[in-house]
Design a protein around this motif. Sequence first.
Motif, PDB file in Angstrom:
ATOM      1  N   LEU A 182      16.406   9.789  82.180  1.00 36.61           N
ATOM      2  CA  LEU A 182      15.814   9.594  83.509  1.00 36.61           C
ATOM      3  C   LEU A 182      16.600   8.540  84.276  1.00 36.61           C
ATOM      4  N   PHE A 183      16.840   7.396  83.619  1.00 39.71           N
ATOM      5  CA  PHE A 183      17.491   6.286  84.321  1.00 39.71           C
ATOM      6  C   PHE A 183      18.961   6.586  84.575  1.00 39.71           C
ATOM      7  N   ALA A 184      19.606   7.273  83.645  1.00 35.11           N
ATOM      8  CA  ALA A 184      21.015   7.619  83.855  1.00 35.11           C
ATOM      9  C   ALA A 184      21.163   8.600  85.023  1.00 35.11           C
ATOM     10  N   VAL A 185      20.313   9.616  85.049  1.00 28.26           N
ATOM     11  CA  VAL A 185      20.380  10.600  86.143  1.00 28.26           C
ATOM     12  C   VAL A 185      20.016   9.935  87.473  1.00 28.26           C
ATOM     13  N   TRP A 186      19.040   9.043  87.431  1.00 23.89           N
ATOM     14  CA  TRP A 186      18.627   8.302  88.636  1.00 23.89           C
ATOM     15  C   TRP A 186      19.819   7.532  89.205  1.00 23.89           C
ATOM     16  N   ALA A 187      20.540   6.821  88.330  1.00 23.83           N
ATOM     17  CA  ALA A 187      21.710   6.052  88.783  1.00 23.83           C
ATOM     18  C   ALA A 187      22.771   6.983  89.364  1.00 23.83           C
ATOM     19  N   LEU A 188      22.945   8.133  88.729  1.00 20.77           N
ATOM     20  CA  LEU A 188      23.949   9.088  89.215  1.00 20.77           C
ATOM     21  C   LEU A 188      23.563   9.653  90.581  1.00 20.77           C
ATOM     22  N   CYS A 189      22.281   9.972  90.732  1.00 21.60           N
ATOM     23  CA  CYS A 189      21.800  10.568  91.994  1.00 21.60           C
ATOM     24  C   CYS A 189      21.986   9.610  93.170  1.00 21.60           C
ATOM     25  N   LEU A 209      19.809   0.112  86.558  1.00 24.79           N
ATOM     26  CA  LEU A 209      19.415   1.402  85.981  1.00 24.79           C
ATOM     27  C   LEU A 209      20.335   1.775  84.822  1.00 24.79           C
ATOM     28  N   LEU A 210      21.633   1.517  84.985  1.00 25.64           N
ATOM     29  CA  LEU A 210      22.572   1.827  83.905  1.00 25.64           C
ATOM     30  C   LEU A 210      22.289   0.978  82.665  1.00 25.64           C
ATOM     31  N   ASN A 211      21.985  -0.300  82.893  1.00 21.93           N
ATOM     32  CA  ASN A 211      21.649  -1.201  81.781  1.00 21.93           C
ATOM     33  C   ASN A 211      20.423  -0.688  81.029  1.00 21.93           C
ATOM     34  N   LEU A 212      19.417  -0.302  81.801  1.00 27.03           N
ATOM     35  CA  LEU A 212      18.174   0.202  81.198  1.00 27.03           C
ATOM     36  C   LEU A 212      18.441   1.479  80.413  1.00 27.03           C
ATOM     37  N   SER A 213      19.305   2.318  80.968  1.00 31.18           N
ATOM     38  CA  SER A 213      19.653   3.581  80.319  1.00 31.18           C
ATOM     39  C   SER A 213      20.316   3.326  78.966  1.00 31.18           C
ATOM     40  N   VAL A 214      21.228   2.355  78.934  1.00 26.29           N
ATOM     41  CA  VAL A 214      21.920   2.022  77.671  1.00 26.29           C
ATOM     42  C   VAL A 214      20.921   1.525  76.626  1.00 26.29           C
ATOM     43  N   LEU A 215      20.047   0.613  77.064  1.00 25.28           N
ATOM     44  CA  LEU A 215      19.071   0.046  76.117  1.00 25.28           C
ATOM     45  C   LEU A 215      18.164   1.140  75.547  1.00 25.28           C
ATOM     46  N   PHE A 220      18.497   6.520  69.678  1.00 24.59           N
ATOM     47  CA  PHE A 220      19.443   7.077  68.725  1.00 24.59           C
ATOM     48  C   PHE A 220      20.020   6.076  67.726  1.00 24.59           C
ATOM     49  N   LEU A 221      19.665   4.819  67.844  1.00 25.80           N
ATOM     50  CA  LEU A 221      20.145   3.775  66.906  1.00 25.80           C
ATOM     51  C   LEU A 221      21.658   3.763  66.792  1.00 25.80           C
ATOM     52  N   GLY A 222      22.319   3.951  67.898  1.00 21.38           N
ATOM     53  CA  GLY A 222      23.772   3.754  67.881  1.00 21.38           C
ATOM     54  C   GLY A 222      24.579   4.995  68.125  1.00 21.38           C
ATOM     55  N   PHE A 223      25.459   4.908  69.080  1.00 21.30           N
ATOM     56  CA  PHE A 223      26.419   5.963  69.388  1.00 21.30           C
ATOM     57  C   PHE A 223      27.336   6.098  68.180  1.00 21.30           C
ATOM     58  N   PRO A 224      27.621   7.306  67.728  1.00 20.43           N
ATOM     59  CA  PRO A 224      28.310   7.493  66.451  1.00 20.43           C
ATOM     60  C   PRO A 224      29.585   6.662  66.291  1.00 20.43           C
ATOM     61  N   LEU A 225      30.484   6.710  67.241  1.00 17.79           N
ATOM     62  CA  LEU A 225      31.759   6.015  67.048  1.00 17.79           C
ATOM     63  C   LEU A 225      31.587   4.498  67.106  1.00 17.79           C
ATOM     64  N   ALA A 269      25.987  -2.720  68.558  1.00 19.74           N
ATOM     65  CA  ALA A 269      26.615  -1.761  69.477  1.00 19.74           C
ATOM     66  C   ALA A 269      26.031  -1.816  70.885  1.00 19.74           C
ATOM     67  N   PRO A 270      24.676  -1.867  71.069  1.00 18.23           N
ATOM     68  CA  PRO A 270      24.140  -1.941  72.441  1.00 18.23           C
ATOM     69  C   PRO A 270      24.658  -3.168  73.183  1.00 18.23           C
ATOM     70  N   CYS A 271      24.777  -4.289  72.485  1.00 20.00           N
ATOM     71  CA  CYS A 271      25.270  -5.511  73.130  1.00 20.00           C
ATOM     72  C   CYS A 271      26.696  -5.334  73.609  1.00 20.00           C
ATOM     73  N   TRP A 272      27.510  -4.715  72.759  1.00 21.26           N
ATOM     74  CA  TRP A 272      28.906  -4.505  73.140  1.00 21.26           C
ATOM     75  C   TRP A 272      28.996  -3.617  74.384  1.00 21.26           C
ATOM     76  N   VAL A 273      28.200  -2.556  74.376  1.00 21.73           N
ATOM     77  CA  VAL A 273      28.252  -1.630  75.525  1.00 21.73           C
ATOM     78  C   VAL A 273      27.799  -2.339  76.800  1.00 21.73           C
ATOM     79  N   LEU A 274      26.705  -3.105  76.693  1.00 24.55           N
ATOM     80  CA  LEU A 274      26.203  -3.828  77.874  1.00 24.55           C
ATOM     81  C   LEU A 274      27.207  -4.879  78.337  1.00 24.55           C
ATOM     82  N   LEU A 275      27.840  -5.540  77.374  1.00 24.57           N
ATOM     83  CA  LEU A 275      28.837  -6.553  77.735  1.00 24.57           C
ATOM     84  C   LEU A 275      29.998  -5.899  78.477  1.00 24.57           C
TER      85      LEU A 275
END
Lengths: 325, 365
Positions: A130-137, A157-163, A169-174, A183-189
């Motif tokens: 929801l938040f990712a699409v909202w940011a895109l729209c 919105l992007l920050n919320l989407s990442v969190l 999913f407890l972490g993007f595979p790579l 991993a969430p901290c790294w992505v947000l940073l």
Amino acid sequence: MSDARNLLLEWAARGALSPAKLEAAMHLGGVVPDHARWRRFVDSLLLWLGAALLGAALVFFLAYNWDAMGRYLKFALAEGAIVLALGGVLWRGVDAPAGKALLFAASLFTGALLALVGQTYQTGADPWELFAVWALCILPWTLLSRLAAQWLLALGLLNLSVLLYYQTFLGFPLLGALFGPMAPCWVLLGLNGMALAVWELARLRGGDWLKPRWPLQLIGAAVMATATVLGLWAAIDAGRESLTEALGWAGCLALVYAVYRRRQRDLFMLAMAALSVVVVVNTWLGRQLVESFSDPRILLVSASFLASSTLAARWLQRVAHEAAP
Amino acid sequence: MTPPPAALWARLAAAGLVEGEQPVPEAGRRWYVRLMLGAAAWLAAITLMGFLVSLTFVLLKSREGLLGTGMVACALAYAMFQRGRTSHWHAQLGLAASFVGQGLMAWALFGSFDNGDALPGTTASLWMALIEALLTVALPNSINRFVSAQFAVGLLALAADDQGLGTLVLGGAAGLTAVVWLNEFRWSERAEALRAIGFGVASSLPGLALAVRQNMPPPAAPGDLGFTLNGLDFRAPWLASVLVGAVLLAAVLTLCRRQGLAAGARTMGLAGLAAVLCGMLDLKAAGIASSLLLVVLGFAHGNRLLLALGLLSLGACVSWFYYALSLTLLEKSLWLAVAGGALLLARTGLRVLLGPPPSEVDTHA
């Protein structure tokens, strides 16, 4: 208004301005508003408060009748609000303050529409979508708006989407394999750091709307908060596995120092970095020395908190002196 | 638009208000530096208190021991603050000692002990409020005064509310806020102390307004005014709005007089009427009058922080109103629509009676 006020108060506290003359100085410095400014203030307050109460009345009315409304009426209301707001933008123009406010409102209403879609059709989409699409729209409107608050909304919105993504999913595979539970901290940073860098660069070339420092300081605070979490993880874990986090935290501090001490002096950013150092270093110290609250070595940690924050304040004072005209 | 520091100094010098060179800025006075110092002091105090609590079991068993230790810590804080006027290190140490002392005294008053001895909630709150008020006045540190003032007001309201006197504390807090901020440039000898106390009291005002209204019982019967004169039960739903509305009215009229408006002037009358209407708004949506008081006081002296606090609390009050159980959502929406329409009508009326407000260009021309 507030900068002149703070300056005059500081001069009065330090004896450079006589206390008996402070009130006159406040009038002369434009801090105390004159009759004209009061009229404009009251006019604006009545307008915005009246509009806000009417808007709230509409929301309350919709909430009261929500269950009784059919699907099409609900969508008509949500989409109608967006169309009306955009109509207002076309009428007033995107450069006018009212136009920017209406574009911001349209961005908020978009979120309400997407939530309604999710609620009505039960597509099985996850909250982060929801938040990712909202940011895109709202991206095209954000690009058009030239409004700091709009850009901060999109970033938020992007920050919320990442969190929410990591919550699901407890972490993007790579990244999860590379960076573990942080991993969430790294992505947000990375996300907020990039936003800060791009904004600073744009500010050097851009228009008046990019000049205020407060949006950058808000993003900077988010960057430092995330970096501090990485640092705390390294301080508490204190093992080889957390070396990456320690390096990430240190690297972030080094960058902040290089940019905001040497190139674009910003005392707020440096103060946030100093607080991060105080918290992380003393947490590490406590982790190394103290086993429980009854351990007398905890007094060393207390003293270290006080000493390090004092040193930080003295350093900031020196930097402020260097920055003085 | 605020002038740059050098230009402002030159303007003051030309008017004979200052002499000599412009002072070099001090970082220690900026709010984010104080935030950093305060946060570090809190963390140091938590570790100190944890040590004292876990280690000194003798003190845990005795209210007197805890109180005594707390007082010694506060006395140490006072000594450190005296040195801290020129030393960040001593100011930090003083803050940590003060927070530890307050925490131990609160534990002494609110805790129960092995002998089953526990003070009644109202008594404990009153004593702690008195201690916090004394510390607010006695300890010469802005961060400490801000925190202690908040606790003093909150604890006093808690104690008073148990006895049905919460509305009086709310009115008193609103009055104190107005007095402090309207005179902040005049009480120049104690200005910094009063400002810290003013922020502490002002920041607790919106929460207090909502909490007092939240705890009020509904009227027993439609005509029930909700309070008696023979008893001391002031749980009248409208009394809070009247008291805060009266403070708002007094503040608005004071500001009008300072603008040079005569008592019978039309503008002054309209401003007074607006303040009364805001008080009436507060009757249904608790906290509106308190929030508008902060907005007006903030704008009057260019205090962006106070102004932002007022605007944020306005939003919080409308959000709280959504969850209030005294009215249905339909009644609330109608009430809000009437209030919003009235404000827009008032704006139109002002423009008709007094003409449109002068633009910034006109005033600078």
